[in-house]
Design a protein around this motif. Sequence first.
Motif, PDB file in Angstrom:
ATOM      1  N   ARG A 196       0.884  -1.176   0.000  1.00  0.00           N
ATOM      2  CA  ARG A 196       0.000   0.000   0.000  1.00  0.00           C
ATOM      3  C   ARG A 196       0.913   1.215   0.000  1.00  0.00           C
ATOM      4  N   GLY A 197       0.376   2.368  -0.370  1.00  0.00           N
ATOM      5  CA  GLY A 197       1.224   3.550  -0.475  1.00  0.00           C
ATOM      6  C   GLY A 197       2.249   3.424  -1.586  1.00  0.00           C
ATOM      7  N   THR A 198       1.882   2.735  -2.643  1.00  0.00           N
ATOM      8  CA  THR A 198       2.806   2.406  -3.728  1.00  0.00           C
ATOM      9  C   THR A 198       3.392   3.650  -4.390  1.00  0.00           C
ATOM     10  N   ILE A 199       2.590   4.693  -4.522  1.00  0.00           N
ATOM     11  CA  ILE A 199       3.099   5.927  -5.130  1.00  0.00           C
ATOM     12  C   ILE A 199       3.299   7.028  -4.084  1.00  0.00           C
ATOM     13  N   ALA A 200       3.362   6.612  -2.814  1.00  0.00           N
ATOM     14  CA  ALA A 200       3.760   7.501  -1.717  1.00  0.00           C
ATOM     15  C   ALA A 200       2.982   8.815  -1.680  1.00  0.00           C
ATOM     16  N   LYS A 201       1.665   8.698  -1.537  1.00  0.00           N
ATOM     17  CA  LYS A 201       0.802   9.883  -1.434  1.00  0.00           C
ATOM     18  C   LYS A 201       0.914  10.802  -2.650  1.00  0.00           C
ATOM     19  N   GLY A 202       1.295  10.235  -3.788  1.00  0.00           N
ATOM     20  CA  GLY A 202       1.410  11.026  -5.003  1.00  0.00           C
ATOM     21  C   GLY A 202       2.756  11.691  -5.192  1.00  0.00           C
ATOM     22  N   PHE A 203       3.669  11.537  -4.227  1.00  0.00           N
ATOM     23  CA  PHE A 203       5.011  12.108  -4.376  1.00  0.00           C
ATOM     24  C   PHE A 203       5.747  11.477  -5.562  1.00  0.00           C
ATOM     25  N   LEU A 204       5.377  10.243  -5.886  1.00  0.00           N
ATOM     26  CA  LEU A 204       6.051   9.532  -6.977  1.00  0.00           C
ATOM     27  C   LEU A 204       5.212   9.563  -8.250  1.00  0.00           C
ATOM     28  N   THR A 205       4.704  10.739  -8.582  1.00  0.00           N
ATOM     29  CA  THR A 205       3.940  10.943  -9.815  1.00  0.00           C
ATOM     30  C   THR A 205       4.368  12.279 -10.419  1.00  0.00           C
ATOM     31  N   ALA A 206       3.728  12.632 -11.506  1.00  0.00           N
ATOM     32  CA  ALA A 206       4.032  13.915 -12.149  1.00  0.00           C
ATOM     33  C   ALA A 206       3.712  15.089 -11.235  1.00  0.00           C
ATOM     34  N   GLU A 207       2.839  14.869 -10.250  1.00  0.00           N
ATOM     35  CA  GLU A 207       2.484  15.926  -9.297  1.00  0.00           C
ATOM     36  C   GLU A 207       3.376  15.917  -8.066  1.00  0.00           C
ATOM     37  N   GLY A 208       4.408  15.079  -8.089  1.00  0.00           N
ATOM     38  CA  GLY A 208       5.213  14.859  -6.900  1.00  0.00           C
ATOM     39  C   GLY A 208       5.840  16.098  -6.310  1.00  0.00           C
ATOM     40  N   LEU A 209       6.429  16.947  -7.158  1.00  0.00           N
ATOM     41  CA  LEU A 209       7.102  18.145  -6.643  1.00  0.00           C
ATOM     42  C   LEU A 209       6.116  19.111  -5.991  1.00  0.00           C
ATOM     43  N   ALA A 210       4.966  19.287  -6.618  1.00  0.00           N
ATOM     44  CA  ALA A 210       3.954  20.175  -6.048  1.00  0.00           C
ATOM     45  C   ALA A 210       3.460  19.645  -4.709  1.00  0.00           C
ATOM     46  N   ARG A 211       3.285  18.329  -4.622  1.00  0.00           N
ATOM     47  CA  ARG A 211       2.826  17.731  -3.363  1.00  0.00           C
ATOM     48  C   ARG A 211       3.908  17.824  -2.292  1.00  0.00           C
ATOM     49  N   ALA A 212       5.156  17.583  -2.690  1.00  0.00           N
ATOM     50  CA  ALA A 212       6.259  17.641  -1.729  1.00  0.00           C
ATOM     51  C   ALA A 212       6.417  19.041  -1.145  1.00  0.00           C
ATOM     52  N   ALA A 213       6.167  20.046  -1.965  1.00  0.00           N
ATOM     53  CA  ALA A 213       6.297  21.432  -1.507  1.00  0.00           C
ATOM     54  C   ALA A 213       5.291  21.770  -0.408  1.00  0.00           C
ATOM     55  N   GLN A 214       4.203  21.007  -0.341  1.00  0.00           N
ATOM     56  CA  GLN A 214       3.166  21.255   0.645  1.00  0.00           C
ATOM     57  C   GLN A 214       3.287  20.344   1.863  1.00  0.00           C
ATOM     58  N   ALA A 215       4.262  19.441   1.829  1.00  0.00           N
ATOM     59  CA  ALA A 215       4.377  18.444   2.894  1.00  0.00           C
ATOM     60  C   ALA A 215       5.417  18.856   3.935  1.00  0.00           C
ATOM     61  N   ASN A 216       5.197  18.440   5.166  1.00  0.00           N
ATOM     62  CA  ASN A 216       6.148  18.712   6.235  1.00  0.00           C
ATOM     63  C   ASN A 216       7.251  17.664   6.294  1.00  0.00           C
ATOM     64  N   ARG A 217       6.846  16.407   6.017  1.00  0.00           N
ATOM     65  CA  ARG A 217       7.810  15.322   6.055  1.00  0.00           C
ATOM     66  C   ARG A 217       7.158  14.070   5.480  1.00  0.00           C
ATOM     67  N   PHE A 218       7.954  13.032   5.276  1.00  0.00           N
ATOM     68  CA  PHE A 218       7.423  11.734   4.861  1.00  0.00           C
ATOM     69  C   PHE A 218       8.397  10.663   5.333  1.00  0.00           C
ATOM     70  N   VAL A 219       7.897   9.683   6.085  1.00  0.00           N
ATOM     71  CA  VAL A 219       8.737   8.668   6.731  1.00  0.00           C
ATOM     72  C   VAL A 219       9.834   9.412   7.510  1.00  0.00           C
ATOM     73  N   ASP A 220      11.095   9.195   7.190  1.00  0.00           N
ATOM     74  CA  ASP A 220      12.175   9.894   7.900  1.00  0.00           C
ATOM     75  C   ASP A 220      12.750  11.056   7.098  1.00  0.00           C
ATOM     76  N   TYR A 221      12.145  11.401   5.985  1.00  0.00           N
ATOM     77  CA  TYR A 221      12.568  12.581   5.225  1.00  0.00           C
ATOM     78  C   TYR A 221      11.949  13.829   5.860  1.00  0.00           C
ATOM     79  N   ASN A 222      12.763  14.842   6.123  1.00  0.00           N
ATOM     80  CA  ASN A 222      12.168  16.117   6.513  1.00  0.00           C
ATOM     81  C   ASN A 222      11.716  16.830   5.238  1.00  0.00           C
ATOM     82  N   ALA A 223      11.113  17.987   5.369  1.00  0.00           N
ATOM     83  CA  ALA A 223      10.530  18.675   4.216  1.00  0.00           C
ATOM     84  C   ALA A 223      11.556  18.944   3.123  1.00  0.00           C
TER      85      ALA A 223
END
Length: 301
Positions: A196-223
């Motif tokens: 589950r979470g195969t595309i990591a909340k959409g971070f691993l798609t064409a929208e990934g950069l836009a989504r990452a810019a709005q995120a605080n962190r993911f797993v052990d990655y900080n923003a």
Amino acid sequence: MKKRELGNSGLYVSEIGLGCMSLPNDLGEAKNIIDAAIHADINYFDTADLYDGGRNEELVGYALKGRRANVILATKVGNKMNPDGKSWTWDASKAHIIEAVKQSLLRLETDYIDLYQLHGGVMEDNVEETIDAFDSLKKDGLIRQYGISSIRPTVIKRFLDNSSAVSVMMQYSLLDRRPEEWFSMIQEAGASVVTRGTIAKGFLTAEGLARAAQANRFVDYNAAELTRTVQELSEQSEDLHAAAIAYALHDQTVASALVGARTTEQLLDSVMAYDKLVTDEEISRLRSIVQLHTYKEHRLY
């Protein structure tokens, strides 16, 4: 679409499965998505009695009418809804599982479940009682196989060691590689991983950069690390969505990679991504970019 055997179960599931939790709460819209999935040769559909208080199972059951024999239907148990209909408590007792499966069967409008999964688990559970419930349901023909959905290595190993479970559902992706440490343990037990979470909340798609810019962190990655990593993955990949799905399926321990969809278009995006060729060289290159995190709690060693 290619299929893989789920553990040693004799059940063959499509390499892409539909995670039904994100289906819209509308019978027509949900049916359209499931119709599109079946047209794409997806045969594996995963839901849970917890999702929307059972409503999700009703949607799936309605959408699969007349096609039940052609699909592998999975659901989950263990989270008992409280009387308020909004909260739940953990209950892995045999009494609850035996009662809960009856309700799931009614909502799904079927007389059997292909894969029944324990939806979590803690070391305080009476695991012998829990497993006895699953074995009893299997003997009675109400379920064909069973598994567990967990990210706790201690809970997973105890369950696998004491049962004939065929699957372990885990959050797993190019950005969350924590399960890899335990793949050999799962495989040696005769089970498969369902991601589950195969595309990591959409971070691993064409929208990934836009989504990452709005995120605080993911797993052990900080923003900052997340944005930087997604940026580099995007630059080094022909199609990040395709690479994400190919990566999840690269190890044969994984039987199926679940994708969610709120619209038919989202589903078809994942199907088209699955169909694209991703070379081992690209997978290796992308793997070198991401971090290999490990679970910090509930470890075996």
